[in-house]
Structure formats: structure tokens, C-alpha cells
Write a protein that holds these residues in place. Structure first.
Motif, PDB file in Angstrom:
ATOM      1  N   ALA A 100      10.031   7.734  -8.549  1.00  0.00           N
ATOM      2  CA  ALA A 100       9.556   7.648  -7.081  1.00  0.00           C
ATOM      3  C   ALA A 100       9.710   6.252  -6.251  1.00  0.00           C
ATOM      4  CB  ALA A 100       8.071   7.761  -7.037  1.00  0.00           C
ATOM      5  N   TYR A 101       9.724   5.083  -7.167  1.00  0.00           N
ATOM      6  CA  TYR A 101       9.978   3.972  -6.433  1.00  0.00           C
ATOM      7  C   TYR A 101      11.514   4.134  -5.857  1.00  0.00           C
ATOM      8  CZ  TYR A 101      10.981  -0.988  -5.674  1.00  0.00           C
ATOM      9  OH  TYR A 101      11.672  -2.086  -5.053  1.00  0.00           O
ATOM     10  N   PHE A 102      12.557   4.401  -6.884  1.00  0.00           N
ATOM     11  CA  PHE A 102      13.733   4.270  -6.309  1.00  0.00           C
ATOM     12  C   PHE A 102      14.097   5.398  -5.067  1.00  0.00           C
ATOM     13  CE2 PHE A 102      14.618   2.602 -10.386  1.00  0.00           C
ATOM     14  CZ  PHE A 102      15.141   1.676 -10.148  1.00  0.00           C
ATOM     15  N   LEU A 103      13.434   6.316  -4.782  1.00  0.00           N
ATOM     16  CA  LEU A 103      13.371   7.235  -3.880  1.00  0.00           C
ATOM     17  C   LEU A 103      12.875   6.466  -2.722  1.00  0.00           C
ATOM     18  CD1 LEU A 103      12.664  10.834  -5.271  1.00  0.00           C
ATOM     19  CD2 LEU A 103      14.782   9.879  -4.570  1.00  0.00           C
ATOM     20  N   ALA A 104      11.647   5.935  -2.952  1.00  0.00           N
ATOM     21  CA  ALA A 104      11.076   5.198  -1.831  1.00  0.00           C
ATOM     22  C   ALA A 104      11.925   4.124  -1.298  1.00  0.00           C
ATOM     23  CB  ALA A 104       9.647   4.733  -2.141  1.00  0.00           C
TER      24      ALA A 104
ATOM     25  N   TYR B 245       4.322   7.321 -20.989  1.00  0.00           N
ATOM     26  CA  TYR B 245       5.897   7.266 -20.550  1.00  0.00           C
ATOM     27  C   TYR B 245       6.274   8.336 -19.724  1.00  0.00           C
ATOM     28  CZ  TYR B 245       6.094  11.179 -24.005  1.00  0.00           C
ATOM     29  OH  TYR B 245       5.917  12.222 -24.579  1.00  0.00           O
ATOM     30  N   GLY B 246       5.822   9.469 -19.477  1.00  0.00           N
ATOM     31  CA  GLY B 246       5.916  10.122 -18.207  1.00  0.00           C
ATOM     32  C   GLY B 246       5.383   9.575 -16.973  1.00  0.00           C
ATOM     33  N   SER B 247       4.413   8.867 -16.942  1.00  0.00           N
ATOM     34  CA  SER B 247       3.991   8.159 -15.512  1.00  0.00           C
ATOM     35  C   SER B 247       5.184   7.157 -15.289  1.00  0.00           C
ATOM     36  CB  SER B 247       2.619   7.804 -15.815  1.00  0.00           C
ATOM     37  OG  SER B 247       2.507   6.845 -16.762  1.00  0.00           O
ATOM     38  N   VAL B 248       5.426   6.493 -16.471  1.00  0.00           N
ATOM     39  CA  VAL B 248       6.443   5.323 -15.964  1.00  0.00           C
ATOM     40  C   VAL B 248       7.683   5.904 -15.421  1.00  0.00           C
ATOM     41  CG1 VAL B 248       7.791   3.625 -17.307  1.00  0.00           C
ATOM     42  CG2 VAL B 248       5.278   3.963 -17.842  1.00  0.00           C
ATOM     43  N   LEU B 249       8.243   7.174 -15.966  1.00  0.00           N
ATOM     44  CA  LEU B 249       9.537   7.415 -15.772  1.00  0.00           C
ATOM     45  C   LEU B 249       9.305   8.060 -14.156  1.00  0.00           C
ATOM     46  CD1 LEU B 249      10.456   9.505 -18.955  1.00  0.00           C
ATOM     47  CD2 LEU B 249      11.768   7.356 -17.825  1.00  0.00           C
ATOM     48  N   GLY B 250       8.330   8.771 -14.109  1.00  0.00           N
ATOM     49  CA  GLY B 250       7.946   9.281 -12.783  1.00  0.00           C
ATOM     50  C   GLY B 250       7.734   8.181 -11.597  1.00  0.00           C
ATOM     51  N   GLY B 251       6.881   7.074 -11.849  1.00  0.00           N
ATOM     52  CA  GLY B 251       6.757   6.068 -10.877  1.00  0.00           C
ATOM     53  C   GLY B 251       8.107   5.561 -10.955  1.00  0.00           C
ATOM     54  N   LEU B 252       9.096   5.171 -11.662  1.00  0.00           N
ATOM     55  CA  LEU B 252      10.277   4.604 -11.439  1.00  0.00           C
ATOM     56  C   LEU B 252      11.312   5.477 -10.424  1.00  0.00           C
ATOM     57  CD1 LEU B 252      11.362   3.333 -15.027  1.00  0.00           C
ATOM     58  CD2 LEU B 252      10.714   1.824 -12.845  1.00  0.00           C
TER      59      LEU B 252
ATOM     60  N   PHE C 177       1.833   6.050  -7.336  1.00  0.00           N
ATOM     61  CA  PHE C 177       0.651   6.768  -7.966  1.00  0.00           C
ATOM     62  C   PHE C 177       1.198   8.389  -8.003  1.00  0.00           C
ATOM     63  CE2 PHE C 177      -3.358   9.145  -7.230  1.00  0.00           C
ATOM     64  CZ  PHE C 177      -4.075   8.824  -8.343  1.00  0.00           C
ATOM     65  N   ILE C 178       1.519   8.868  -6.881  1.00  0.00           N
ATOM     66  CA  ILE C 178       1.988  10.289  -6.743  1.00  0.00           C
ATOM     67  C   ILE C 178       3.077  10.529  -7.917  1.00  0.00           C
ATOM     68  CG2 ILE C 178       3.067  11.963  -5.481  1.00  0.00           C
ATOM     69  CD1 ILE C 178       1.445  10.828  -3.024  1.00  0.00           C
ATOM     70  N   GLY C 179       4.034   9.535  -7.833  1.00  0.00           N
ATOM     71  CA  GLY C 179       5.163   9.999  -8.543  1.00  0.00           C
ATOM     72  C   GLY C 179       4.896   9.758 -10.252  1.00  0.00           C
ATOM     73  N   GLY C 180       3.942   8.665 -10.519  1.00  0.00           N
ATOM     74  CA  GLY C 180       3.501   8.698 -11.833  1.00  0.00           C
ATOM     75  C   GLY C 180       2.760   9.712 -12.289  1.00  0.00           C
ATOM     76  N   LEU C 181       1.800  10.222 -11.410  1.00  0.00           N
ATOM     77  CA  LEU C 181       0.874  11.706 -11.828  1.00  0.00           C
ATOM     78  C   LEU C 181       1.877  12.759 -12.052  1.00  0.00           C
ATOM     79  CD1 LEU C 181      -1.959  12.212 -12.302  1.00  0.00           C
ATOM     80  CD2 LEU C 181      -2.123  12.737 -10.031  1.00  0.00           C
TER      81      LEU C 181
ATOM     82  N   GLN D 158       0.897  -1.164   0.139  1.00  0.00           N
ATOM     83  CA  GLN D 158       0.065  -0.050   0.170  1.00  0.00           C
ATOM     84  C   GLN D 158       0.801   1.431   0.042  1.00  0.00           C
ATOM     85  OE1 GLN D 158      -2.449  -0.789   3.373  1.00  0.00           O
ATOM     86  NE2 GLN D 158      -3.609  -2.474   2.583  1.00  0.00           N
ATOM     87  N   ASP D 159       1.904   1.290   0.594  1.00  0.00           N
ATOM     88  CA  ASP D 159       2.899   2.165   0.745  1.00  0.00           C
ATOM     89  C   ASP D 159       3.433   2.624  -0.766  1.00  0.00           C
ATOM     90  OD1 ASP D 159       2.077   2.736   3.296  1.00  0.00           O
ATOM     91  OD2 ASP D 159       4.217   1.867   4.205  1.00  0.00           O
ATOM     92  N   VAL D 160       3.891   1.465  -1.295  1.00  0.00           N
ATOM     93  CA  VAL D 160       4.503   1.601  -2.500  1.00  0.00           C
ATOM     94  C   VAL D 160       3.445   2.116  -3.538  1.00  0.00           C
ATOM     95  CG1 VAL D 160       5.405   0.045  -4.501  1.00  0.00           C
ATOM     96  CG2 VAL D 160       6.112  -0.303  -2.191  1.00  0.00           C
ATOM     97  N   ALA D 161       2.243   1.777  -3.425  1.00  0.00           N
ATOM     98  CA  ALA D 161       1.199   2.353  -4.462  1.00  0.00           C
ATOM     99  C   ALA D 161       1.016   3.709  -4.301  1.00  0.00           C
ATOM    100  CB  ALA D 161       0.035   1.420  -4.141  1.00  0.00           C
ATOM    101  N   ILE D 162       1.219   4.382  -3.080  1.00  0.00           N
ATOM    102  CA  ILE D 162       0.924   5.677  -2.892  1.00  0.00           C
ATOM    103  C   ILE D 162       2.152   6.415  -3.507  1.00  0.00           C
ATOM    104  CG2 ILE D 162       0.959   7.468  -1.405  1.00  0.00           C
ATOM    105  CD1 ILE D 162      -0.423   5.679   0.658  1.00  0.00           C
ATOM    106  N   TRP D 163       3.478   5.875  -3.347  1.00  0.00           N
ATOM    107  CA  TRP D 163       4.808   6.414  -3.816  1.00  0.00           C
ATOM    108  C   TRP D 163       4.604   6.340  -5.412  1.00  0.00           C
ATOM    109  CZ3 TRP D 163       8.981   8.659  -2.092  1.00  0.00           C
ATOM    110  CH2 TRP D 163       9.247   8.762  -0.603  1.00  0.00           C
TER     111      TRP D 163
END
Length: 407
Positions: free
Chosen positions: A170-174, A161-168, A123-127, A116-121
Motif C-alpha cells: 500500500a505504501y509503495f502504491l501511495a 506478517y500479512g499486515s506488514v506485506l499489505g502495508g508495504l 491501515f487499509i493495506g495492512g488490514l 495522516q494520508d500515509v496512515a490511512i494507506w
């Protein structure tokens, strides 16, 4: 296509005049929170008691937030608070994908809270990544303009592709800040999330269909496809008009030398097959006002007077024909599909308000629905393949290969 699913009323005629709706909502929120808090005292099970205490806090907070929204927007939104189809699909995708991934993670021995924490990271990063990519790469806006347009996700503008980059990112930061200490393996977690990502893509593309963005090419009359005709407010109509495929509403405007300088915009040609022609618009008519809404004296109607505008600060003069273009092409409100025209007929000089018309685009390939179907099938493939995997990373690899083949 339905950009606005429904409106939440912000005014209640059934309440006394001295008791506005925001006070009623605030009172209901606090009463429900108090009842939940009192019920928690009589419960012996610790888990249920904690759940009720948490629910009490959420109910009180929701009451305060809803009251503030009603207080600030009731006069600005006479129709009520619009619930947009695109935003609703994003919301449902977040809830459903998080729930599916949490259940799968629990079966794999991963705590639901981590997923659930990963999903929030994600979602926000991808958006954030999707919006920045769209506003910068697609619309080429400056930084200050991007800040003004960033939050308007209900208008579309979510680049994959912007959401993929943002999500990646965000995940590495998390991972560096939070999840590394829990020993979560990235590829194992990616496999858990892969089927849920397919579901999110499926719902997201259906949101694109509701909004009228991410549309396909013009379908030829003989093409074996059910072509979709999007309404006046859809981004598809804006794109087709800009590319010269069609007129905004079934008619063209006369050349600049034939346009009045003070009031009105002269019509050039009217398509005999259009709604505008059937409503009574003819070549050479003078358009005096445009508006949206279905009935006279409706709160949904907003008129735009077609007359010259003089800006005293810049000494800039906007001719009537440019005012019409701005109202009809570049500034049409989301969710409004009906167009009203007040014209002065060239044949007899009489002024008339024509019946409302609902212009539509040319028939387009519903590429959004194509992806809805393909992502639903890909979800089934990933679900079936998941128990057959032999090493971490194989499920997410199938997702990437399947999505690439689909695109």
C-alpha cells in the motif's frame, strides 16, 4: 478477556411508540448540524468558520449513517450493537498512532496531512494483507469463502506478517501515485512512524488478549507464571479442543454406537473438577438442548435442540451428536461465556435444566500481555533514541531489530 465490551442500544423504551429511535437519532444529527452551520455564520475567524462548516457536514452524515444502522439492525440485534474489544483496540491504535506520528512529523518539518494520508494507506493495506493471509494461509479458504469471511475482523484473524506485506504494498502504491510529487523521503518518514508502530503493536496485542486469540502454550502447574483461563467463546478454546488438550465444556460424548438416532446426545465421561459436574451433569446423561444466556426467558438465550436433522435437498441426515458438536464447538457465538444444558438423567430418567455453567480453558501463557509489555518498552527505547539518530533509517532499523529479538 472480554470479546464484547458493551452493547449500544438500538431501541429506546423512553420514546413514544410512534417515534422510533432511528428517527430520533436522525433528527438530533440534523439539529446539531443546523446549529453548527448557523454558528459558522456569526464567526469572523476564517479557520473557526471552516471548522464549524466541516463539523456540520460530519454531524449530518453521522446522523444519517446511525439512523440507517438502527433501521436495518434493530430487529436482528435485540441486545444492541456489539462493540468488540479487538475492533475497539484497532480503532484506538489508528487514532493514537496517527496523532503521535503527526506531532512528530510536524517537528521534523513534514506536513501533518501527509502523515495522516500515509496512515490511512497503511491501515487499509495492512488490514487487507492481514486478512487475506489469515484466510488463505491459515484457514485455506477458497476465494468465494474469503469474501464471505473477510469483513469479520471482530473474530480475530489478523496475521502480523500479512499486515506488514499489505502495508508495504500500500505504501509503495501511495508513493508512486501520490507522495512522490511532495518529495517525501521514505527512510525519513519511516523513522517518524517507527515509535507509533510500536504503540500500534502494543494496543493490537491487547486486543488479541480481549478476543482470546494469539494465545500461548499450556502453562504447567509448577510454571512461575500467572496462567490465563479463557472462556467458552474464545478462539483459544477452539484450538485446544481441536488439538486434543481438553474437552469443550468439561465432558466427553459416548461412542457413536451408544448414541440415540433421533433425539439427544449421550454423555460419556464428566470431569469431576468441571463446572458441568458441579451443575449436576453425570456420566450417561442425555443432552436434549444447549443454549447460552444466564436466565430463563432472557432475550440473550438461544436454544439448540439436539435432534436428528434431515436435509431433503441433499438427502443428508445429521445425527443428534453431530448437531451438538456443531452447536457447542464450531458455532458458538462470540462474547457468550455461559452454557445452559437441558438433560435427561440416566439415573432416574428425569428431565432437568441445569444451572448455567461457564467453562474455561486450561491455563495458558498470556503471550499477548508479554508483547504488550515488550512493545511499550520498545516504544520508550525508540522515543529515547530518536534524537540521537545520525542518519535516516536508523530508528526503523532499531524497531525491526527490537521486534525480531522480542519474537
Amino acid at each position: 478477556m472480554r470479546q464484547v465490551l458493551f452493547h449500544i442500544p438500538l431501541k429506546a423504551d423512553w420514546l413514544p411508540a410512534h417515534f422510533p429511535l432511528y428517527l430520533f437519532v436522525l433528527a438530533v444529527g440534523f439539529i446539531l448540524a443546523a446549529l453548527a452551520r448557523l454558528s459558522a455564520r456569526s464567526i469572523r475567524q476564517p479557520a473557526v468558520r471552516e471548522w464549524l462548516r466541516g463539523a456540520a457536514s460530519w454531524l449530518a452524515g453521522f446522523g444519517i449513517l446511525a439512523a440507517l444502522v438502527i433501521w436495518f439492525t434493530a430487529d436482528k440485534l435485540p441486545q444492541g450493537l456489539p462493540i468488540y474489544g479487538f475492533g475497539m483496540m484497532l480503532f484506538l491504535a489508528f487514532l493514537l498512532c496517527t496523532g503521535l506520528a503527526s506531532r512528530r512529523a510536524a517537528r521534523e518539518g513534514i506536513a501533518r496531512e501527509h502523515v495522516q494520508d500515509v496512515a490511512i494507506w497503511l491501515f487499509i493495506g495492512g488490514l487487507i494483507g492481514a486478512r487475506i493471509t489469515f484466510l488463505r494461509a491459515e484457514r485455506n479458504l477458497a476465494f468465494t469463502e474469503m469474501l464471505q469471511e473477510f469483513y469479520k475482523i471482530w473474530d480475530g484473524g489478523i496475521v502480523l506478517y500479512g499486515s506488514v506485506l499489505g502495508g508495504l504494498i500500500a505504501y509503495f502504491l501511495a508513493y508512486l501515485l501520490v507522495f512522490r510529487k511532495y518529495g517525501l523521503a521514505t527512510l525519513r518518514l519511516a523513522d517518524v512512524l517507527a515509535p507509533s508502530i510500536a504503540v500500534g503493536l502494543c494496543l493490537g496485542r491487547f486486543g488479541c488478549f480481549l478476543n482470546g486469540c494469539c494465545y500461548g502454550q499450556v502453562a504447567c502447574p509448577s510454571c512461575p507464571v500467572y496462567a490465563v483461563h479463557f472462556p467458552l467463546s474464545a478462539p483459544a478454546r477452539e484450538g485446544l479442543v481441536e488439538q486434543g488438550y481438553q474437552t469443550p465444556a468439561g465432558f466427553t460424548l459416548a461412542p457413536a454406537r451408544q448414541q440415540p438416532k433421533e433425539i439427544g446426545a449421550r454423555v460419556g465421561k464428566v470431569d469431576p473438577r468441571s463446572d458441568a459436574y458441579r451443575a449436576g451433569l453425570r456420566d450417561g446423561d442425555l443432552i436434549l438442548r444447549v443454549g447460552y444466556g444466564a436466565a430463563p426467558n432472557s432475550t440473550r438465550i438461544k436454544d439448540c435442540n439436539i435432534q436428528v436433522i434431515e436435509n431433503e435437498k441433499t438427502n443428508r441426515i445429521t445425527p443428534p451428536v453431530d448437531v451438538l458438536t456443531h452447536c457447542l464447538v464450531f458455532n458458538w457465538p462470540r462474547g457468550e461465556t455461559q452454557l445452559r444444558l437441558t438433560v435427561k438423567h440416566a439415573a432416574n430418567g428425569e428431565e432437568e435444566e441445569l444451572p448455567p455453567i461457564a467453562p474455561r480453558t486450561l491455563g495458558l501463557h498470556p503471550t499477548q500481555l508479554y508483547e504488550v509489555v515488550s512493545m511499550a518498552l520498545l516504544f520508550l527505547v525508540l522515543t529515547a533514541y530518536y534524537p540521537l539518530r545520525r542518519r535516516p533509517g536508523q530508528v526503523i532499523a532499531v524497531l525491526m531489530a527490537g521486534y525480531g529479538a522480542h519474537r
